[in-house]
Design a protein around this motif. Structure first.
Motif, PDB file in Angstrom:
ATOM      1  N   SER A   3       7.444  -6.554 -26.534  1.00 26.35           N
ATOM      2  CA  SER A   3       6.677  -6.024 -25.270  1.00 26.35           C
ATOM      3  C   SER A   3       5.991  -4.872 -25.754  1.00 26.35           C
ATOM      4  O   SER A   3       4.461  -4.517 -25.452  1.00 26.35           O
ATOM      5  N   ASN A  59      13.155  -7.711 -26.805  1.00 22.13           N
ATOM      6  CA  ASN A  59      12.319  -7.929 -25.476  1.00 22.13           C
ATOM      7  C   ASN A  59      11.345  -6.506 -25.327  1.00 22.13           C
ATOM      8  O   ASN A  59      10.405  -6.961 -25.062  1.00 22.13           O
ATOM      9  N   VAL A  60      11.751  -5.572 -25.461  1.00 21.94           N
ATOM     10  CA  VAL A  60      11.380  -4.474 -24.970  1.00 21.94           C
ATOM     11  C   VAL A  60      10.560  -4.495 -25.933  1.00 21.94           C
ATOM     12  O   VAL A  60       9.448  -3.646 -26.180  1.00 21.94           O
ATOM     13  N   ASN A 100      15.916  -5.741 -18.004  1.00 26.50           N
ATOM     14  CA  ASN A 100      14.158  -6.488 -18.986  1.00 26.50           C
ATOM     15  C   ASN A 100      13.140  -6.199 -18.244  1.00 26.50           C
ATOM     16  O   ASN A 100      12.468  -6.234 -19.460  1.00 26.50           O
ATOM     17  N   SER A 117       5.242  -2.980 -22.528  1.00 24.90           N
ATOM     18  CA  SER A 117       3.829  -3.007 -22.894  1.00 24.90           C
ATOM     19  C   SER A 117       2.386  -2.342 -21.953  1.00 24.90           C
ATOM     20  O   SER A 117       2.073  -2.137 -22.938  1.00 24.90           O
ATOM     21  N   THR A 150      10.995 -12.053 -30.147  1.00 23.82           N
ATOM     22  CA  THR A 150      11.532 -11.990 -28.594  1.00 23.82           C
ATOM     23  C   THR A 150      12.132 -13.475 -28.580  1.00 23.82           C
ATOM     24  O   THR A 150      12.069 -14.261 -28.474  1.00 23.82           O
ATOM     25  N   CYS A 195      10.455  -4.043 -20.811  1.00 28.29           N
ATOM     26  CA  CYS A 195       9.615  -4.948 -20.764  1.00 28.29           C
ATOM     27  C   CYS A 195       7.870  -4.993 -20.400  1.00 28.29           C
ATOM     28  O   CYS A 195       7.203  -4.424 -20.965  1.00 28.29           O
ATOM     29  N   PHE A 229      13.373 -14.190 -24.792  1.00 27.79           N
ATOM     30  CA  PHE A 229      12.653 -14.183 -22.624  1.00 27.79           C
ATOM     31  C   PHE A 229      13.866 -15.605 -22.309  1.00 27.79           C
ATOM     32  O   PHE A 229      14.703 -15.638 -21.536  1.00 27.79           O
TER      33      PHE A 229
END
Length: 117
Positions: free
Chosen positions: A43, A39-40, A99, A107, A71, A103, A73
């Motif tokens: 992002s 997820n990181v 998270n 981003s 990813t 994330c 989520f």
């Protein structure tokens, strides 16, 4: 539209395959590190891609396809809820906080990098 659908599907296949392989690397962990990691990373990459002047087909392939398949989520949500339902409140809230915060930061830094490319 059909071409973009094919690009999304091909990208999703690649992204899901990468997600599966990443999961195999850390399946021994008692904390969902791989979910957090993808997820990181996803992002950060989406932040970079946001700044690039990509054609619609390339954007669909990379963002909708690869990153959508990579990813996780929904996995993050399930991991967090399972911890909370099992009474593992610290792990559950730590997973949520890490998270979301990491994330969002990834981003942001991806956008900063993308603007300087």
């Amino acid at each position: 539209m059909l071409v973009n659908l094919l690009f999304a599907g091909l990208g999703g296949f690649i992204g899901a395959g990468c997600r599966f392989l990443a999961g195999e690397l850390l399946k021994f962990s008692h904390f969902p590190l791989i979910t957090l990691g993808v997820n990181v990373l996803g992002s950060f990459i989406i932040g970079v891609l946001f700044c690039l002047n990509l054609s619609q087909s390339v954007r669909v392939f990379l963002v909708v396809g690869i990153l959508g398949g990579f990813t996780t989520f929904s996995s993050f949500s399930l991991d967090s809820v399972k911890f909370l339902l099992e009474g593992e409140l610290v792990k559950g809230f730590l997973n949520i906080i890490l998270n979301l915060s990491l994330c969002l930061l990834a981003s942001y830094f991806g956008i900063l990098l993308g603007k300087n490319l």
